[in-house]
Design an enzyme around this catalytic site. Structure first.
Site: not given
Ligand code: GAR
Length: 227
Positions: A24, A105, A122
Site C-alpha cells: 500500500g 483481474l 502500473h
Molecule cells: C506498484 O508498483 C503498482 O504499480 C503495481 O504493484 C505495486 C504495488 O505497490 N501494480 C501492478 O503491477 C498492477 N498491474 P504498493 O502496494 O506499494 O502501492
C-alpha cells in the site's frame, strides 16, 4: 465513455475508495495528498482482497476505514467476488475507485459498472510491459527509459486511456530492485495528479485518448544515456 465530469454525483470532494492487495505505498501517497482539505477528493475507504495486506494497517493508522472482501471463498467466480466488492463500495457512497497494487483481474461486469470512474497505476510505460515483472522485462529488453502509468481501467488488463506517465532513465548498473525504487517514487508522484484531475472532472476521453483540460506537455526531452 465520454467525459469523466459526468461521473461525479454531487458537489464537494469526491468520495474515493482505494483497492489494495499488499503493502500500500501508492495508497499511502494518495492518502497523504488527500489529507490536504484543498484536494478535490477524500479517501473514505481502503478495501483489500487479502486480510493480511500490510496496507490495511497503514490505512487504519491514518484513520481511514478499511474493509476486507476475501476473494478465496469465491473460488473461480470472479463476478460474484466483484459483486461483493461493489456492494461494499456502494455502501460507502464511493464515486471513484483507485486500484493501487490490487492484484486481481476484474470482471467485465465490474469494470463496466465503474467505467470512467476507476483508475490504476502500473509500473511501466504502457503499452509496454503489461502484466507482472515489469522491471525485469524492461532490463531484458534493454530500454533506456522506463517508468509508470496511471490509466482509466477497461476490461483488458493494463490497458485503457492513459492519463499520466512519468519516465526514469535506465542505467547500465540498474537492477530490478534499483529500478523498482525509482519507478515507485514516480508512481507516488503521478497517482495523486491523476486522481486530482479525475475528481475535478478535467479528464475527457475521445477515441481512446485522454485529454486533460488545462494541462500541457512540458518542454524538453529526456535522453538516456548521457555522456
Ligand atoms: C506498484 O508498483 C503498482 O504499480 C503495481 O504493484 C505495486 C504495488 O505497490 N501494480 C501492478 O503491477 C498492477 N498491474 P504498493 O502496494 O506499494 O502501492
Amino acid at each position: 465513455m465520454t467525459s469523466a465530469e459526468k461521473t461525479r454525483t454531487g458537489a464537494g470532494r469526491a468520495r474515493v475508495a482505494i483497492l489494495i492487495s499488499g503493502r500500500g505505498s501508492n495508497m499511502a501517497a494518495l492518502i497523504e495528498a488527500a489529507a490536504d482539505p484543498a484536494f478535490p477528493a477524500e479517501i473514505v475507504l481502503v478495501l483489500s482482497n487479502r486480510p493480511d495486506a500490510a496496507g490495511l494497517l497503514r490505512a487504519a493508522e491514518a484513520g481511514i476505514p478499511t474493509e476486507v472482501v476475501d476473494h478465496k471463498p469465491f473460488g473461480k467466480d470472479r463476478e460474484a467476488f466483484d459483486r461483493a466488492m461493489d456492494a461494499v463500495l456502494r455502501d460507502h457512497g464511493i464515486e471513484i475507485v483507485c486500484l493501487a497494487g490490487f492484484m486481481r483481474l476484474l470482471s467485465a461486469w465490474f469494470v463496466g459498472a465503474w467505467e470512467g470512474r476507476m483508475i490504476n497505476v502500473h509500473p511501466a510505460l504502457l503499452p509496454s510491459f503489461k502484466g507482472l515483472d515489469t522491471h525485469a522485462r524492461a532490463l531484458t529488453a534493454g530500454v533506456r527509459l522506463h517508468g509508470a502509468t496511471v490509466h482509466l481501467v477497461v476490461p483488458e488488463m493494463d490497458s485503457g486511456p492513459i492519463i499520466v506517465q512519468g519516465a526514469v532513465p535506465v542505467g547500465d548498473d540498474d537492477t530490478e530492485a534499483s529500478l523498482a525504487v525509482r519507478v515507485l517514487a514516480v508512481e507516488h508522484r503521478i497517482y495523486p495528479l491523476a486522481l486530482r484531475w479525475l475528481a475535478e472532472g478535467r479528464i475527457m476521453v475521445a477515441d481512446g485518448r485522454c485529454r486533460i483540460s488545462g494541462a500541457a506537455a512540458p518542454e524538453g526531452a529526456m535522453i538516456a544515456p548521457a555522456l
